[in-house]
Motif scaffolding. Sequence first.
Motif, short mmCIF file in Angstrom:
data_model
loop_
_atom_site.label_atom_id
_atom_site.label_comp_id
_atom_site.label_asym_id
_atom_site.label_seq_id
_atom_site.Cartn_x
_atom_site.Cartn_y
_atom_site.Cartn_z
N LEU A 84 -9.27 56.16 44.30
CA LEU A 84 -8.28 56.16 43.21
C LEU A 84 -6.88 55.90 43.73
CD1 LEU A 84 -7.60 56.67 40.23
CD2 LEU A 84 -7.32 59.09 40.82
N VAL A 122 -4.88 52.28 43.10
CA VAL A 122 -3.59 52.20 42.40
C VAL A 122 -2.54 51.57 43.31
CG1 VAL A 122 -1.72 53.60 41.43
CG2 VAL A 122 -4.10 54.10 40.83
N LYS A 148 -12.77 49.02 36.33
CA LYS A 148 -13.02 49.73 37.58
C LYS A 148 -12.40 51.13 37.54
CE LYS A 148 -12.49 47.70 41.53
NZ LYS A 148 -13.61 48.41 42.15
N LEU A 149 -11.21 51.25 36.96
CA LEU A 149 -10.55 52.54 36.85
C LEU A 149 -11.34 53.47 35.93
CD1 LEU A 149 -8.16 54.37 37.49
CD2 LEU A 149 -6.95 53.34 35.56
N ASN A 176 -19.34 49.62 40.51
CA ASN A 176 -17.94 49.39 40.88
C ASN A 176 -17.83 48.43 42.06
OD1 ASN A 176 -15.46 49.99 39.81
ND2 ASN A 176 -15.36 52.06 40.65
#
Length: 117
Positions: free
Chosen positions: A49, A53, A74-75, A109
Amino acid sequence: MRVLIDFVVALHIIGIAALLGGFLGQMKAMKAGTARFVPGMLHGALTMLVTGVALVGLDQADDHPVNNVKIGIKLLILVVILGLVYVKRDEEKVGKGPFAAVGALTVANIFIATLWT
């Protein structure tokens, strides 16, 4: 800037390896019904994560185009993974359904990241 982006990509891959490795390491236990989410899986997902980002920000700062739909999907998948792992992290046994879902979403993912261009 390229070196920094490559470094963050390497950290992102380490996060994926921790999450998927934790899942694969528990596969035998899943068959026996005693699988659990190991701490490395949570740490790997959190690493993914944070570095994900950071990668989006670095790519935008370097004027690379970012596919926002792909990043959003994906997030979303990663948030579901994090939710499952975080909520059930202290349980001695995790059901086959949630455990298999984390593995399948992790693999999904990876395929989205590599095949969606």
